[in-house]
Structures are given as structure tokens and as C-alpha cells.
Design a protein around this motif. Structure first.
Motif, PDB file in Angstrom:
ATOM      1  N   GLN A 178       1.267   4.239   0.157  1.00  0.00           N
ATOM      2  CA  GLN A 178       1.928   3.550  -0.921  1.00  0.00           C
ATOM      3  C   GLN A 178       3.237   2.946  -0.242  1.00  0.00           C
ATOM      4  O   GLN A 178       3.511   1.589  -0.753  1.00  0.00           O
ATOM      5  CB  GLN A 178       2.388   4.425  -2.136  1.00  0.00           C
ATOM      6  CG  GLN A 178       1.394   5.185  -2.796  1.00  0.00           C
ATOM      7  CD  GLN A 178       1.595   6.041  -3.744  1.00  0.00           C
ATOM      8  OE1 GLN A 178       2.818   6.411  -3.806  1.00  0.00           O
ATOM      9  NE2 GLN A 178       0.662   6.868  -4.355  1.00  0.00           N
ATOM     10  N   ALA A 199       1.827  -0.346   1.070  1.00  0.00           N
ATOM     11  CA  ALA A 199       1.541  -1.214   0.363  1.00  0.00           C
ATOM     12  C   ALA A 199       2.602  -1.880  -0.317  1.00  0.00           C
ATOM     13  O   ALA A 199       2.413  -3.397  -0.701  1.00  0.00           O
ATOM     14  CB  ALA A 199       0.503  -0.383  -0.783  1.00  0.00           C
ATOM     15  N   LYS A 200       3.656  -1.205  -0.728  1.00  0.00           N
ATOM     16  CA  LYS A 200       4.890  -1.645  -1.268  1.00  0.00           C
ATOM     17  C   LYS A 200       5.454  -3.080  -0.727  1.00  0.00           C
ATOM     18  O   LYS A 200       6.320  -3.856  -0.886  1.00  0.00           O
ATOM     19  CB  LYS A 200       5.756  -0.814  -1.618  1.00  0.00           C
ATOM     20  CG  LYS A 200       5.705   0.039  -2.823  1.00  0.00           C
ATOM     21  CD  LYS A 200       6.559   1.057  -3.222  1.00  0.00           C
ATOM     22  CE  LYS A 200       5.992   1.896  -4.278  1.00  0.00           C
ATOM     23  NZ  LYS A 200       7.138   3.203  -4.741  1.00  0.00           N
ATOM     24  N   ARG A 257       4.177  -5.140   0.851  1.00  0.00           N
ATOM     25  CA  ARG A 257       2.992  -6.763   0.689  1.00  0.00           C
ATOM     26  C   ARG A 257       2.909  -6.603  -0.773  1.00  0.00           C
ATOM     27  O   ARG A 257       3.035  -5.667  -1.588  1.00  0.00           O
ATOM     28  CB  ARG A 257       1.842  -6.312   1.525  1.00  0.00           C
ATOM     29  CG  ARG A 257       1.989  -6.207   2.779  1.00  0.00           C
ATOM     30  CD  ARG A 257       0.998  -5.372   3.557  1.00  0.00           C
ATOM     31  NE  ARG A 257       1.416  -5.232   5.045  1.00  0.00           N
ATOM     32  CZ  ARG A 257       2.000  -4.198   5.652  1.00  0.00           C
ATOM     33  NH1 ARG A 257       2.123  -3.125   5.077  1.00  0.00           N
ATOM     34  NH2 ARG A 257       2.121  -4.142   7.017  1.00  0.00           N
ATOM     35  N   LYS A 308      -1.875  -6.424  -0.286  1.00  0.00           N
ATOM     36  CA  LYS A 308      -1.559  -5.042  -0.888  1.00  0.00           C
ATOM     37  C   LYS A 308      -2.729  -4.313  -1.109  1.00  0.00           C
ATOM     38  O   LYS A 308      -2.930  -3.209  -0.500  1.00  0.00           O
ATOM     39  CB  LYS A 308      -0.646  -5.184  -1.972  1.00  0.00           C
ATOM     40  CG  LYS A 308      -0.199  -3.879  -2.601  1.00  0.00           C
ATOM     41  CD  LYS A 308       0.541  -4.192  -3.690  1.00  0.00           C
ATOM     42  CE  LYS A 308       1.218  -2.808  -4.219  1.00  0.00           C
ATOM     43  NZ  LYS A 308       2.255  -2.715  -5.383  1.00  0.00           N
ATOM     44  N   THR A 309      -3.808  -4.940  -1.740  1.00  0.00           N
ATOM     45  CA  THR A 309      -4.932  -4.114  -1.951  1.00  0.00           C
ATOM     46  C   THR A 309      -5.688  -3.925  -0.833  1.00  0.00           C
ATOM     47  O   THR A 309      -6.316  -2.966  -0.806  1.00  0.00           O
ATOM     48  CB  THR A 309      -5.844  -5.126  -2.876  1.00  0.00           C
ATOM     49  OG1 THR A 309      -5.110  -5.514  -4.135  1.00  0.00           O
ATOM     50  CG2 THR A 309      -7.110  -4.691  -3.315  1.00  0.00           C
ATOM     51  N   VAL A 367      -4.616  -3.676   2.161  1.00  0.00           N
ATOM     52  CA  VAL A 367      -3.984  -2.483   2.904  1.00  0.00           C
ATOM     53  C   VAL A 367      -4.382  -0.980   2.528  1.00  0.00           C
ATOM     54  O   VAL A 367      -4.716  -0.094   3.269  1.00  0.00           O
ATOM     55  CB  VAL A 367      -2.582  -2.600   3.138  1.00  0.00           C
ATOM     56  CG1 VAL A 367      -1.758  -1.440   3.597  1.00  0.00           C
ATOM     57  CG2 VAL A 367      -2.224  -3.730   3.820  1.00  0.00           C
ATOM     58  N   VAL A 368      -4.123  -0.898   1.134  1.00  0.00           N
ATOM     59  CA  VAL A 368      -4.647   0.303   0.452  1.00  0.00           C
ATOM     60  C   VAL A 368      -5.995   0.583   0.698  1.00  0.00           C
ATOM     61  O   VAL A 368      -6.317   1.601   1.095  1.00  0.00           O
ATOM     62  CB  VAL A 368      -4.314   0.189  -1.105  1.00  0.00           C
ATOM     63  CG1 VAL A 368      -4.760   1.536  -1.662  1.00  0.00           C
ATOM     64  CG2 VAL A 368      -2.766   0.070  -1.179  1.00  0.00           C
TER      65      VAL A 368
END
Length: 140
Positions: free
Chosen positions: A99, A102-103, A105, A110-111, A113-114
């Protein structure tokens, strides 16, 4: 995008090592439990055979052995429960780090990476996970 937090990454490596260790322990304990369960079945059949044949001495011996194996299974259950709790605690730490990564980016990166991180955790590919968190991309 690239991020570099050496202290946080060192802590995260330690958490990943613990996750791997707890997971291996979980697998080993489950295999041991399956072996013990098979032994319980065998002892129960032998004890009942001895009972039907009227061999009370053997029957008592098998039931004593059955009792001992059962007590071992109960003790192992407590160990498995503790191991499971620690594994979950460490996996929550992994999730928090994902998390945080992800924050750093926004939007599609972001999606990506997650999703990439979750795939690496699922496949136990921790080297790639570290690279994805650091660089924002990597092998999936």
C-alpha cells in the motif's frame, strides 16, 4: 518512478524472510499432521481388530499409542495456530508495504504496482517484489 528507502526496505526484507520461514513451517507441519492422521487411522483399525479377537493386551497397547498420538496432534495444533497467527501478522506487514509503494504513484502505475506485487506475493517471488516496490515495474 523509482523510490529508495534503505531502512524501510531492510525491514521489509526481514519481514519477507519471516513470511517465507513461516510458510515453510506451515507446509512441514501440515505434512506431519497428515502423517499423524494416517497413524491414528492405522492404530484405530489395529485396536478394533485386537478387540474383536479378544486380545485385550494388544488392544490396550494400541489405544495407549492412539492416545499418545492424539496428544501430540493437540500439541501440534497449538504450534500450528501460533505459526498461522505470526504468518498472518507478517503478511499484513507485506500488505502495508504494498500500500505504501502504491501511494507513491498515481493512476495506472499505482494499479500496476499493486497487481504486480500481489502476483509476486502469490508466487513467493520476493526478489521481484522488492524490485517492483523500488522501481514501480518489474516481472509479473
Amino acid at each position: 518512478s523509482t523510490c529508495d528507502f534503505p531502512a524501510a526496505m531492510a525491514e521489509f526484507r526481514a519481514v519477507l524472510e519471516k513470511v517465507d520461514e513461516y510458510n515453510h513451517t506451515r507446509l512441514r507441519m501440515n505434512a506431519d499432521m497428515a502423517d499423524s492422521s494416517n497413524l491414528v487411522k492405522q492404530l484405530l483399525v489395529k485396536a478394533e481388530d485386537a478387540r474383536l479377537l479378544g486380545d485385550m493386551k494388544s488392544m490396550r497397547k494400541y489405544y495407549r499409542s492412539l492416545y499418545d498420538v492424539n496428544m501430540d496432534l493437540i500439541a501440534d495444533h497449538d504450534k500450528r495456530a501460533t505459526n498461522h497467527a505470526e504468518l498472518l501478522r507478517n503478511l499484513k506487514e507485506v500488505n502495508l508495504m504494498i500500500q505504501r509503494a502504491a501511494k507513491l504513484r498515481s493512476g495506472a502505475p499505482k494499479t500496476r504496482v499493486v497487481n504486480a506485487c500481489r502476483t509476486c506475493v502469490k508466487n513467493s517471488n520476493f526478489a521481484a517484489l522488492l524490485k517492483i516496490i523500488r522501481d514501480g515495474d518489474g516481472p509479473v
